[in-house]
Design an enzyme around this catalytic site. Structure first.
Site, PDB file in Angstrom:
ATOM      1  N   ASN A 135       0.802  -1.223   0.000  1.00  0.00           N
ATOM      2  CA  ASN A 135       0.000   0.000   0.000  1.00  0.00           C
ATOM      3  C   ASN A 135       0.839   1.279   0.000  1.00  0.00           C
ATOM      4  OD1 ASN A 135      -1.622  -1.999   2.281  1.00  0.00           O
ATOM      5  ND2 ASN A 135      -2.513  -1.599   0.284  1.00  0.00           N
ATOM      6  N   ILE A 160       1.040   6.871  -0.190  1.00  0.00           N
ATOM      7  CA  ILE A 160       0.338   5.926   0.672  1.00  0.00           C
ATOM      8  C   ILE A 160      -1.096   5.738   0.191  1.00  0.00           C
ATOM      9  CG2 ILE A 160      -0.422   5.463   3.036  1.00  0.00           C
ATOM     10  CD1 ILE A 160       1.822   7.415   3.942  1.00  0.00           C
ATOM     11  N   CYS A 161      -1.485   4.475   0.038  1.00  0.00           N
ATOM     12  CA  CYS A 161      -2.861   4.132  -0.322  1.00  0.00           C
ATOM     13  C   CYS A 161      -3.596   3.833   0.989  1.00  0.00           C
ATOM     14  CB  CYS A 161      -2.871   2.914  -1.244  1.00  0.00           C
ATOM     15  SG  CYS A 161      -4.515   2.383  -1.729  1.00  0.00           S
ATOM     16  N   LEU A 162      -4.301   4.844   1.484  1.00  0.00           N
ATOM     17  CA  LEU A 162      -5.031   4.722   2.738  1.00  0.00           C
ATOM     18  C   LEU A 162      -6.281   5.578   2.614  1.00  0.00           C
ATOM     19  CD1 LEU A 162      -4.951   3.591   5.668  1.00  0.00           C
ATOM     20  CD2 LEU A 162      -3.729   5.680   6.310  1.00  0.00           C
ATOM     21  N   LEU A 204      -0.361   0.178  -4.268  1.00  0.00           N
ATOM     22  CA  LEU A 204       0.413   1.074  -5.124  1.00  0.00           C
ATOM     23  C   LEU A 204       1.703   0.418  -5.589  1.00  0.00           C
ATOM     24  CD1 LEU A 204      -0.010   4.429  -3.168  1.00  0.00           C
ATOM     25  CD2 LEU A 204      -1.109   3.762  -5.311  1.00  0.00           C
TER      26      LEU A 204
END
Length: 150
Positions: free
Chosen positions: A80, A87-89, A122
């Protein structure tokens, strides 16, 4: 209330009640409250254990109504987190809430190191290994921790 005042309040709260395994502060509080730096200690019992992962937080003048931009500056092998530190959040994008504190944000980013999201990623290589070969994923994540975060 100005964004600088809001961030000063958040910073004071964070100093009184720090997030576990995390640290963040304005890079230069006397001149710019919008740019922060910090780090996360790799959580125990993860391939990131023993590492210290640095990041930057950039707040817009629309904070707290718009999420900050958070990016790791330490390389980390994680599904992620992109190789450039993005950052994939969800709380940094579609699920942001003005009620979220900076402490809560830090805890959420830290939890990402223990609870990877295998649905979205990601870093495609890390995501594929996380889904199909957890042992190799853990080995690579540990190697990157040794190389970049110690």
């Amino acid at each position: 209330m100005s964004v600088s005042k809001v961030l000063t309040i958040h910073y004071g709260q964070l100093q009184k009640n720090p997030a576990p395994l995390c640290f963040a502060e304005p890079k230069d509080p006397s001149t710019n409250m919008l740019h922060w730096t910090g780090w996360i200690e790799g959580p125990p019992d993860t391939p990131f254990s023993g590492g210290r992962f640095h990041f930057v937080i950039d707040f817009s003048v629309e904070f707290p109504f718009k999420p900050p931009a958070v990016r790791f500056t330490t390389q980390i092998f994680h599904p992620n987190i992109s190789t450039s530190g993005e950052i994939c959040l969800d709380i940094l994008h579609s699920q942001w809430s003005p009620a979220l504190t900076i402490r809560g944000l830090l805890i959420s980013v830290c939890l990402l190191l223990t609870d990877q999201n295998s649905e979205h990623g990601l870093n495609k290589e890390a995501l594929k290994l996380f889904r199909t070969d957890r042992q190799t994923y853990d080995q690579l994540a540990k190697q990157w921790t040794e190389l970049y975060a110690k």
